[in-house]
Design an enzyme around this catalytic site. Structure first.
Site, PDB file in Angstrom:
ATOM      1  N   ILE A  15     -51.063  -2.628   6.678  1.00  0.00           N
ATOM      2  CA  ILE A  15     -51.915  -3.149   7.737  1.00  0.00           C
ATOM      3  C   ILE A  15     -51.314  -2.835   9.103  1.00  0.00           C
ATOM      4  O   ILE A  15     -50.100  -2.704   9.234  1.00  0.00           O
ATOM      5  CB  ILE A  15     -52.118  -4.680   7.546  1.00  0.00           C
ATOM      6  CG1 ILE A  15     -53.097  -5.248   8.590  1.00  0.00           C
ATOM      7  CG2 ILE A  15     -50.803  -5.431   7.532  1.00  0.00           C
ATOM      8  CD1 ILE A  15     -53.527  -6.693   8.322  1.00  0.00           C
ATOM      9  N   CYS A  16     -52.181  -2.711  10.092  1.00  0.00           N
ATOM     10  CA  CYS A  16     -51.813  -2.527  11.500  1.00  0.00           C
ATOM     11  C   CYS A  16     -51.182  -1.153  11.716  1.00  0.00           C
ATOM     12  O   CYS A  16     -51.803  -0.136  11.446  1.00  0.00           O
ATOM     13  CB  CYS A  16     -50.909  -3.676  11.950  1.00  0.00           C
ATOM     14  SG  CYS A  16     -50.660  -3.805  13.729  1.00  0.00           S
ATOM     15  N   ALA A  17     -49.967  -1.107  12.183  1.00  0.00           N
ATOM     16  CA  ALA A  17     -49.282   0.169  12.403  1.00  0.00           C
ATOM     17  C   ALA A  17     -48.699   0.735  11.115  1.00  0.00           C
ATOM     18  O   ALA A  17     -48.448   1.935  11.012  1.00  0.00           O
ATOM     19  CB  ALA A  17     -48.170  -0.003  13.438  1.00  0.00           C
ATOM     20  N   SER A  19     -55.581  -1.580   6.660  1.00  0.00           N
ATOM     21  CA  SER A  19     -56.319  -2.501   7.509  1.00  0.00           C
ATOM     22  C   SER A  19     -55.862  -2.351   8.957  1.00  0.00           C
ATOM     23  O   SER A  19     -54.815  -1.769   9.228  1.00  0.00           O
ATOM     24  CB  SER A  19     -56.108  -3.931   7.005  1.00  0.00           C
ATOM     25  OG  SER A  19     -56.973  -4.841   7.656  1.00  0.00           O
TER      26      SER A  19
END
Length: 183
Positions: A101-103, A150
C-alpha cells in the site's frame, strides 16, 4: 486458518500497517508483524512506537500472504533491504499473495514483479511501478492475480478488507466491515 506476515520498517505509515493487522485479526487471520531490522522495536512515521512479533531473520514461508505498508522513510528502508527482497522473491516463487500500500508497491515495481500487472500506489509515485498497468481511475485497491496494491492511508480500510476477502471470502470481509461500522 489463513496466515499473513507484514514487514515493518522504521518510518512506516502506522495506519496502513496496523489497520491490516487489526482488521485481519478480527477476521480470524493469524497475522504476524516482522521488524526488518534486528530489533523488534520500530518507530512509525508519526512517532508511534510498535513492538513487532519477531524480526526478519525469524521469518519463514508458511504464510499465505506477505504485506508491505508504505510511509516514508519506511518504504525506502524496505526497498534497500536485501532480506526484504529475498523474502519477497521467496513468496513470489511459491505463488503466494504479495500486497503493498501507498509508496510500498514501488518495491515490487523495482523488482520487476509488476510487469504487465494492474497496480496502484500513492499519487506521484506511479513511475516507480516499472512495467505495471497503472490504474488511473483512483481505484482504492488494485488486484491482479496474486498482487494486491493500494493508494495510501485513506484507502487502508479498503485494502485490509480486500485482503480479508481474498483470504477468507466476501462474506467475512463484509462481516468485518459491518462490525467496524464501515460503509
Amino acid at each position: 486458518m489463513s496466515k499473513a506476515y507484514i514487514l515493518i520498517a522504521d518510518g512506516f505509515e502506522e495506519i496502513e500497517g496496523l489497520m491490516c493487522v487489526d482488521l485481519m485479526r478480527r477476521a480470524g487471520i493469524e497475522v504476524k508483524m516482522f521488524s526488518i531490522k534486528d530489533d523488534k522495536n520500530v518507530t512509525g512515521a508519526r512517532g508511534i512506537h510498535v513492538v513487532t512479533d519477531a524480526v526478519i531473520d525469524e521469518i519463514d514461508d508458511s504464510a499465505d500472504m506477505l504485506i508491505l505498508p508504505g510511509g516514508m522513510p519506511g518504504t525506502n528502508y524496505l526497498n534497500e533491504s536485501d532480506k526484504v527482497k529475498k523474502t519477497i522473491l521467496d513468496y513470489d516463487s511459491k505463488d503466494k499473495y504479495l500486497a503493498a500500500i501507498c509508496a510500498a508497491p514501488m518495491v515490487f515495481g523495482g523488482m520487476g514483479l509488476l510487469k504487465g500487472k494492474k497496480a496502484t500506489c500513492y499519487p506521484g509515485m506511479e513511475e516507480k511501478l516499472i512495467g505495471a498497468n497503472v490504474l488511473t481511475d483512483c481505484s482504492p485497491v488494485a488486484v491482479d492475480g496474486r498482487y494486491i496494491t493500494s493508494r495510501g492511508l485513506g484507502t487502508a480500510i479498503d485494502f485490509a478488507l480486500k485482503l480479508i476477502e481474498i483470504l477468507c471470502g466476501k462474506n467475512k470481509s463484509e462481516e468485518i466491515a459491518a462490525s467496524v461500522v464501515y460503509g
